[in-house]
Design a protein around this motif. Structure first.
Motif, PDB file in Angstrom:
ATOM      1  N   UNK A  93      13.848  11.089  45.263  1.00 32.70           N
ATOM      2  CA  UNK A  93      14.229   9.714  45.606  1.00 32.70           C
ATOM      3  C   UNK A  93      13.253   9.152  46.644  1.00 32.70           C
ATOM      4  N   UNK A  94      13.044   9.939  47.718  1.00 28.08           N
ATOM      5  CA  UNK A  94      12.198   9.411  48.790  1.00 28.08           C
ATOM      6  C   UNK A  94      10.739   9.348  48.366  1.00 28.08           C
ATOM      7  N   UNK A  95      10.347  10.308  47.511  1.00 28.62           N
ATOM      8  CA  UNK A  95       8.978  10.289  46.994  1.00 28.62           C
ATOM      9  C   UNK A  95       8.713   9.000  46.229  1.00 28.62           C
ATOM     10  N   UNK A  96       9.666   8.652  45.357  1.00 30.64           N
ATOM     11  CA  UNK A  96       9.487   7.456  44.526  1.00 30.64           C
ATOM     12  C   UNK A  96       9.388   6.206  45.405  1.00 30.64           C
ATOM     13  N   UNK A  97      10.217   6.141  46.432  1.00 30.74           N
ATOM     14  CA  UNK A  97      10.200   4.953  47.295  1.00 30.74           C
ATOM     15  C   UNK A  97       8.947   4.949  48.171  1.00 30.74           C
ATOM     16  N   UNK A  98       8.632   6.141  48.693  1.00 33.06           N
ATOM     17  CA  UNK A  98       7.484   6.248  49.603  1.00 33.06           C
ATOM     18  C   UNK A  98       6.189   5.825  48.924  1.00 33.06           C
ATOM     19  N   UNK A  99       5.997   6.313  47.681  1.00 35.02           N
ATOM     20  CA  UNK A  99       4.757   5.985  46.959  1.00 35.02           C
ATOM     21  C   UNK A  99       4.591   4.486  46.788  1.00 35.02           C
ATOM     22  N   UNK A 100       5.726   3.803  46.642  1.00 39.30           N
ATOM     23  CA  UNK A 100       5.656   2.360  46.425  1.00 39.30           C
ATOM     24  C   UNK A 100       5.739   1.578  47.736  1.00 39.30           C
ATOM     25  N   UNK A 101       5.759   2.317  48.841  1.00 39.41           N
ATOM     26  CA  UNK A 101       5.733   1.650  50.150  1.00 39.41           C
ATOM     27  C   UNK A 101       7.051   1.007  50.567  1.00 39.41           C
ATOM     28  N   UNK A 102       8.173   1.494  50.007  1.00 38.82           N
ATOM     29  CA  UNK A 102       9.466   0.952  50.441  1.00 38.82           C
ATOM     30  C   UNK A 102       9.967   1.782  51.620  1.00 38.82           C
ATOM     31  N   UNK A 103      10.223   1.111  52.712  1.00 39.13           N
ATOM     32  CA  UNK A 103      10.653   1.799  53.920  1.00 39.13           C
ATOM     33  C   UNK A 103      12.155   2.059  53.888  1.00 39.13           C
ATOM     34  N   UNK A 104      12.535   3.330  54.106  1.00 44.12           N
ATOM     35  CA  UNK A 104      13.953   3.675  54.154  1.00 44.12           C
ATOM     36  C   UNK A 104      14.404   3.655  55.609  1.00 44.12           C
ATOM     37  N   UNK A 105      15.383   2.818  55.907  1.00 39.30           N
ATOM     38  CA  UNK A 105      15.794   2.620  57.294  1.00 39.30           C
ATOM     39  C   UNK A 105      16.777   3.697  57.745  1.00 39.30           C
ATOM     40  N   UNK A 106      17.673   4.148  56.854  1.00 34.40           N
ATOM     41  CA  UNK A 106      18.630   5.206  57.196  1.00 34.40           C
ATOM     42  C   UNK A 106      19.085   5.881  55.910  1.00 34.40           C
TER      43      UNK A 106
END
Ligand code: ADP
Ligand code: ASP
Ligand code: MG
Length: 469
Positions: free
Chosen positions: A424-437
């Protein structure tokens, strides 16, 4: 349970807002009823957009603009007259009288609100009830005209609730007694009761509502109270899908989901089912199917006690927006017993419902996600609660981030499958979406994370793409 059914199947069919909002949809409803054997109970929503319009009218009255409110009401009355006439092909005196009576009553309520400049939750419930009360007679008339004997019934006096106006909870025993008395004899005589969803009344007869989107809940309660064999929720999509089809074009209907998955999905924003719906049905062991009014032969989604593992990991991704994130942070918080309890005492005292909590493992911070409109009030209350700690710098700051959204990945297959969070975090991280919590439910059935509102749809699409294609 009213069991003397002599083997006759009993089905509760709930039709949502878009399923009753056009003549074409109403004819579909009539066809579905004709094709359903056995005893049937129909539960209906207000036509799409009507409840929103009523809330807006109530707010206009409260602000003193009675004219705008009454104009909006007249518009709703006309639209429903036209809908009935178009669907029936003639104007039914019975339906017109019903519409006129209900409109007059709501007219008086809106006028009173404008005079008082006050609209309590209790008054708002009475105003909102217009939507379902006006759609039920139209549906019943269309059914009757198309060969299914039907009678509209208001759930006031049938679905008995507590007095938590705006989000009332049904009282099952009282409801079961009323429902058996009123609905079962009608079905014996071959009449299909068309019951208003969303609304109920206290034992004393005061109108209540079950919370927005609550017609699904009404249907589940009616199904449980009548010992139905099946609950069918007809809507405008072909079941619960792997994501909101308005956000993810590639979303697909899910053949089956467990009650637990359905509950998580609805809690985290899958509007297709109301969060509390599943419970009365689960407890009564009634299978629930979500079906498409406009494509009733499609399989839809079956919600059952447990779902056979189908090899999927994340079944669906959903999101809930319009939220605020409050972080209470400070080095002086770690290891202090009772700290979290004081945070939650504050949320309880302010009557703010907390959507998600996460605490960092160092105990340095606690994050709370709450409805955006409660954020400022809660922040101020927390500042009062921790006034001394803030002055001593044990709590460094109480900060707010908004607007934010919760994005949740849900699936029983996540349980015990390593590496899901990393994907999940890999997919978001690659696209530059910042996870706040981040929070993971202890059930391990969902991973929920907080992102800025502007990243909400992108995050849903990315997670869906990672697991569902
Ligand atoms: P109804 O008026 O029939 O109750 P709703 O508008 O309350 O219908 O719910 C149906 C809508 O829910 C769909 O049109 C769809 O846009 C939305 N939705 C959100 N998430 C999902 C999902 N995971 N699966 C299916 N529909 C979803
Ligand atoms: N009419 C209500 C609403 O819009 C209930 C429902 O549609 O389920 O919230
Ligand atoms: Mg709904």
């Amino acid at each position: 349970m009213s069991d003397a059914r002599n083997g006759v199947a009993r089905t509760v069919l709930k039709f949502g807002g878009t399923s009753v909002a056009s003549p074409a949809a109403l004819l579909r409803v009539a066809e579905i009823l004709k094709a359903t054997k056995g005893e049937r109970i129909v539960v209906v929503s207000a036509t799409a957009g009507t409840t929103d319009a009523l809330v807006a009218a109530a707010r206009a009255s409260e602000a003193g603009d009675a004219q705008a409110a009454l104009q909006a009401l007249a518009g709703l009355a006309d639209a429903h007259k036209n809908l009935a006439a178009d669907a029936l092909g003639f104007s039914s005196a019975e339906v017109l009288t019903e519409i006129a009576d209900l409109t007059e009553r709501t007219h008086s309520l809106l006028e009173s609100v404008a005079i008082l400049r006050e609209c309590t939750e209790r008054t708002l419930d009475a105003i909102m009830s217009y939507g379902e009360r006006i759609s039920a007679p139209i549906v019943a008339a269309v059914l009757g005209h198309n060969g299914t004997k039907a009678e509209a019934l208001s759930a006031e006096g049938l679905l008995i609730t507590d007095d938590a106006f705006g989000h009332a909870s049904p009282i099952l025993d009282a409801t079961r007694e009323r429902v058996s008395r009123e609905l079962i004899p009608r079905m014996r005589y071959g009449v299909v009761p068309v019951v208003t969803g969303f609304i109920g009344s206290t034992a004393a007869g005061v109108t209540t509502t079950l919370g927005r989107g609550g017609s699904d809940y009404s249907a589940a309660v009616v199904a449980a109270a009548t010992g139905a064999h099946e609950l069918r929720i007809y809507t405008d999509v072909s079941g619960v899908m792997s994501a909101d089809p308005r956000v993810v074009e590639a979303a697909k209907p899910l053949a089956s989901i467990s009650y637990a998955e359905a509950a998580e999905l609805s809690y985290f924003g899958a509007k297709v089912i109301h969060p509390r719906t599943v419970l009365p049905a689960v407890e009564a062991g009634i299978p629930v199917r979500i079906l498409n009014t406009f494509a009733p032969s499609e399989a839809g989604t079956t919600i059952t006690a447990d779902t056979p593992r189908d090899g999927s990991v994340v079944k669906a991704t959903t999101s809930l927006g319009g939220l605020g994130l409050i972080t209470v942070q400070g080095a002086g918080m770690s290891g202090v017993p009772g700290f979290a309890a004081r945070v939650f005492d504050t949320t309880a005292a302010e009557r703010v419902s907390v959507m998600m909590i996460s605490q960092s493992s160092s105990e340095n911070s606690i994050c709370l996600v709450v409805p955006d409109d409660a954020t400022d009030r809660l922040k101020a209350a927390l500042e009062r609660m921790f006034n001394a700690e803030l002055r001593r710098h044990d709590v460094e700051r109480i900060s707010v981030e908004r607007p934010v959204a919760i994005v949740a990945a849900v699936g029983e297959g996540m349980r015990g499958t390593p590496g899901v969070a990393a994907r999940v975090f890999g997919a978001l991280g690659k696209a530059g979406v910042n996870v706040v919590a981040i929070a993971q439910g202890s059930s391990e059935l969902n991973i929920s994370l907080v992102v800025a509102e502007r990243d909400r749809e992108k995050a849903v699409r990315l997670i869906h793409q990672e697991f569902n294609t």
